[in-house]
Design an enzyme around this catalytic site. Structure first.
Site, PDB file in Angstrom:
ATOM      1  N   LYS A  73      48.367  44.898  26.792  1.00 58.04           N
ATOM      2  CA  LYS A  73      49.088  43.848  27.507  1.00 58.04           C
ATOM      3  C   LYS A  73      50.523  43.792  27.010  1.00 58.04           C
ATOM      4  O   LYS A  73      50.781  43.832  25.804  1.00 58.04           O
ATOM      5  CB  LYS A  73      48.428  42.481  27.279  1.00 58.04           C
ATOM      6  CG  LYS A  73      47.007  42.382  27.786  1.00 58.04           C
ATOM      7  CD  LYS A  73      46.367  41.052  27.420  1.00 58.04           C
ATOM      8  CE  LYS A  73      46.975  39.893  28.151  1.00 58.04           C
ATOM      9  NZ  LYS A  73      46.243  38.623  27.878  1.00 58.04           N
ATOM     10  N   GLY A  94      51.473  38.267  35.306  1.00 59.22           N
ATOM     11  CA  GLY A  94      51.212  38.761  36.650  1.00 59.22           C
ATOM     12  C   GLY A  94      50.565  40.129  36.704  1.00 59.22           C
ATOM     13  O   GLY A  94      50.622  40.809  37.724  1.00 59.22           O
ATOM     14  N   HIS A 115      37.666  34.014  34.459  1.00 60.25           N
ATOM     15  CA  HIS A 115      39.030  33.591  34.130  1.00 60.25           C
ATOM     16  C   HIS A 115      39.145  32.130  34.553  1.00 60.25           C
ATOM     17  O   HIS A 115      39.213  31.824  35.749  1.00 60.25           O
ATOM     18  CB  HIS A 115      40.019  34.469  34.891  1.00 60.25           C
ATOM     19  CG  HIS A 115      41.458  34.131  34.624  1.00 60.25           C
ATOM     20  ND1 HIS A 115      42.434  35.087  34.486  1.00 60.25           N
ATOM     21  CD2 HIS A 115      42.103  32.942  34.478  1.00 60.25           C
ATOM     22  CE1 HIS A 115      43.605  34.511  34.270  1.00 60.25           C
ATOM     23  NE2 HIS A 115      43.425  33.202  34.275  1.00 60.25           N
ATOM     24  N   HIS A 142      44.603  42.763  37.909  1.00 61.56           N
ATOM     25  CA  HIS A 142      44.879  41.616  37.047  1.00 61.56           C
ATOM     26  C   HIS A 142      45.701  40.541  37.760  1.00 61.56           C
ATOM     27  O   HIS A 142      46.251  39.658  37.103  1.00 61.56           O
ATOM     28  CB  HIS A 142      45.584  42.051  35.760  1.00 61.56           C
ATOM     29  CG  HIS A 142      44.860  43.120  35.005  1.00 61.56           C
ATOM     30  ND1 HIS A 142      43.679  42.883  34.340  1.00 61.56           N
ATOM     31  CD2 HIS A 142      45.139  44.437  34.834  1.00 61.56           C
ATOM     32  CE1 HIS A 142      43.262  44.013  33.775  1.00 61.56           C
ATOM     33  NE2 HIS A 142      44.121  44.965  34.065  1.00 61.56           N
ATOM     34  N   ARG A 189      55.105  27.231  33.003  1.00 61.04           N
ATOM     35  CA  ARG A 189      55.708  26.999  34.318  1.00 61.04           C
ATOM     36  C   ARG A 189      54.621  26.493  35.256  1.00 61.04           C
ATOM     37  O   ARG A 189      53.451  26.402  34.882  1.00 61.04           O
ATOM     38  CB  ARG A 189      56.279  28.301  34.878  1.00 61.04           C
ATOM     39  CG  ARG A 189      55.260  29.444  34.898  1.00 61.04           C
ATOM     40  CD  ARG A 189      55.798  30.687  35.558  1.00 61.04           C
ATOM     41  NE  ARG A 189      54.965  31.856  35.361  1.00 61.04           N
ATOM     42  CZ  ARG A 189      53.866  32.150  36.033  1.00 61.04           C
ATOM     43  NH1 ARG A 189      53.421  31.315  36.960  1.00 61.04           N
ATOM     44  NH2 ARG A 189      53.187  33.247  35.795  1.00 61.04           N
TER      45      ARG A 189
END
Length: 666
Positions: A158, A164, A208, A235, A292
């Site tokens: 990662k 994103g 998730h 993802h 955010r």
């Protein structure tokens, strides 16, 4: 109090923020690039400022230009939306220095969560559960490989500065490690200008689940329950829903408390999302915190009856949170899907082009559409290919799902490839209907939700025949001489003297050729198709004048059509039929075209083989970047790469020849 707000973003989130600001009496300023001069968010705002060229680095990502626009227009605050500058600590600091309110968390919180590796260390100190992994700054490839071997495969690479799904790769064995690492680093550098990677154990078949948190400047913090975002591709989230299926009150409270510990550990203010992996045993692990507003925030708004953008503006202005934890309750169930310009059956390849039709379902009664585009707009290579978000709310999950399926059925898009049929297959799959979801959902049920053979049916043939007849009538009416408007030859209904007007047209439907013959008799149209079985290869269709209705073998169905450059798109009874018109067959050519075309507009990142190389089937030949993602083009078969017609760093047009490739003789 915020009196004038500049929105440093584009698309549906910019439109969404403008709507809320208008409701609150706040004036708005839009910013735009060359590509967005006529965009919907520019039309909606009270003022607008041009930033620069279409590439985001020359417009939306140029912090100096955005700040200058705020100063020029006298904006009190800047809302960054999501993406672009929304998690840029330097931009947040620049806003503070300029005396402009940044609608988001303080600089320190963004910095703390901006590096995934640093975030892991902070979460560990705050007793937030973590997935085993490596979060260090030493990026020696052999060291990283050693940690991957220690953690155990599969591992997840990662980008430390990412989000994103960009700069992220699953690695299943040591033999794949270095190639995957190079690709992830390259993509991360291109997206974030930072290629530091972290490693995590890849949790098999997790869910998730993320928690929406909100904190104010007075030190108060609450969580607005959870969202399940398990159904993903590359993802990136495909379907989001709230509350999470099967969530217990006890587990919700534990995850909510952990999320608030994470927020308080970094002095958080504003809207944020703490993302967790949840396994079958009920154990959950911190993944990251998004500092955010999230794309999927509308499902939280639907089940809490709150406007999170309004909350953001209030908190940014120094007001306390409008509600406490005990004031919140879950009302029903909400689901969101992202409508993308992409081809799910071609590895989700993004699609560019002009929206010849964009007709969302009617809003109201638990149906909401957040979009930043309208018919006539171009989906360009420069930005994310999301067209809209479709959100549906019901008293129960079953009711929300039924509304979502109906709304997708009514959604009409033409001009670009899109994922609506794929979304309908996903949400109607038995496992999804029952709430059995994981981050591997699409891979687990690939045979049912992807690569579906789309055969012609009697209904589709009737629709194509009706469209062809409609075009012919339209052309006849246009060409009719004005001096003799009453002539039966120009009636527009295919009138022939003592003879029914028969036409035959060859069409291409998803790679399958078919001849459709149609005969007009009065108001009715009789058709036959050589691609159908004998018992189903004919029928009758009639278009009702003045409305989008057709009678197919006596059955009343919705019908509408759009012309395309080489054919048409017909919408009939919730089904989209896109086809090409083919010229008459005048014999086959023996010439064989060899080569590999660009699937879309994009930039060549890397050429992976030398001219003259002999390659195997599916061997990577080059990498191109488009719509913020890398795409690897592979050899269609064994053969020889004679020549490249592109260079690294070059911008190429979709459909242009990139590689002179000769297949190996069979």
């Amino acid at each position: 109090m915020i009196r004038k707000l500049l929105i440093a973003n584009r698309g549906e989130i910019a439109c969404r923020i403008i709507k809320t600001a208008r409701r609150l009496g706040v004036a708005t300023v839009a910013v735009y690039s060359d590509a967005d001069a006529d965009a919907l968010h520019v039309q909606m705002a009270d003022e607008s400022v041009h930033l620069g060229a279409a590439p985001a680095r020359e417009s939306y990502l140029d912090a100096t230009k955005v700040l200058d626009a705020a100063k020029q227009t006298g904006a009190d605050a800047i809302h960054p939306g999501y993406g672009f500058l929304s998690e840029n600590a330097e931009f947040c600091r620049a806003c503070d220095n300029a005396g402009i309110i940044f609608v988001g968390p303080p600089t320190g919180a963004i910095e703390a969560m901006g590096s995934k590796s640093a975030a892991k260390r902070i979460m560990e100190e705050a007793s937030v559960p973590l997935v085993p992994g490596y979060h260090g700054t030493n990026q020696n490839e052999d060291l990283l490989e050693g940690h991957a071997n220690r953690i155990g495969y599969p591992v997840l690479l990662k980008a430390a500065a990412g989000g994103g799904g960009k700069g992220m790769r699953r690695v299943d064995s040591v033999s794949e490690f270095h190639e995957a690492l190079a690709a992830a680093k390259r993509e991360a550098m291109n997206a974030f200008n930072d290629d530091i990677m972290l490693l995590e154990r890849y949790v098999v078949s997790p869910r998730h689940v993320e928690i929406q948190v909100f904190c104010d400047q007075q030190g108060n913090g609450i969580y607005l329950f959870e969202r399940d975002c398990s159904v993903q591709r590359r993802h990136q989230k495909v379907v989001e829903e709230a509350p999470a299926p099967g969530m217990t009150a006890e587990l919700r409270a534990r995850m909510g408390d952990a999320a608030l510990r994470a927020a308080h550990a970094i002095g958080y203010v504003g809207a944020g999302t703490v993302e967790f992996l949840l396994d079958a045993s009920g154990a959950f692990y911190f993944m990251e915190m998004n500092t955010r507003l999230q794309v999927e925030h509308p499902v939280t708004e639907m089940i809490t009856d709150q406007d999170l953008v309004a909350w953001q503006l209030a908190v940014a202005a120094g007001e306390p949170l409008p509600l406490g934890q005990d004031d919140l309750q879950i009302n029903g169930h909400a689901m969101e899907v992202r409508i993308y310009a992409e081809d799910p059956d071609n590895d989700f390849l993004p699609s560019t082009g002009v929206l010849l039709r964009h007709q969302p379902p009617a809003e109201g009664e638990g149906v909401r559409v957040d979009t930043g585009v309208q018919a006539g707009d171009e989906i360009s290579v420069h930005y994310d290919p999301m067209i809209a978000k479709l959100i549906c709310h019901g008293r129960t999950r079953k009711e929300a799902l039924a509304k979502l399926d109906r709304a997708l059925r009514d959604y009409q898009i033409a001009g670009v490839r899109h994922n609506i049929e794929f979304l309908r297959r996903v949400i109607n799959h038995e496992a999804f209907v029952c709430g059995r979801v994981s981050t591997h959902f699409i891979e687990d049920y690939e045979a049912q939700v992807l690569h579906q053979e789309q055969a012609l049916t009697p209904l589709k043939c009737a629709a194509i025949a009706a469209y062809l007849h409609q075009c012919e009538v339209r052309n006849l009416c246009v060409s009719a001489p004005q001096r003799d408007p009453f002539s039966p030859w120009h009636s527009g209904n295919n009138w022939r003297n003592a003879l029914a007007g028969s036409r035959t047209q060859t069409v291409d439907y998803r790679g399958h050729h078919a001849q459709i013959r149609f005969v007009a008799e009065g108001d009715s149209l009789h058709w036959t198709c050589d691609a159908l079985s004998e018992e189903k290869n004919s029928g009758e269709v009639r278009l009702l004048p003045g409305c989008d209705i057709a009678l197919v073998d006596g059955r009343r169905v919705n019908f509408s059509a759009v012309d395309t450059r080489d054919g048409g798109v017909v919408f009939i009874e919730g089904t989209q039929v896109e086809f090409k018109l083919l010229p008459p067959d005048i014999g086959e050519s023996n010439d064989q075209a060899h080569g590999l075309d660009a699937p879309m507009n994009g930039t060549i990142i890397s050429l992976l083989v030398e001219p003259g190389s002999t390659v195997e089937k599916d061997q990577p030949l080059l990498v191109m970047e488009a719509m913020k993602m890398e795409h690897t083009l592979r050899a269609p078969g064994a053969g020889t790469v004679h020549q490249f017609f592109c260079a690294e760093g070059e911008l190429v047009d979709g459909g242009s020849l990139l590689v002179d490739f000769a297949a190996e003789a069979q």
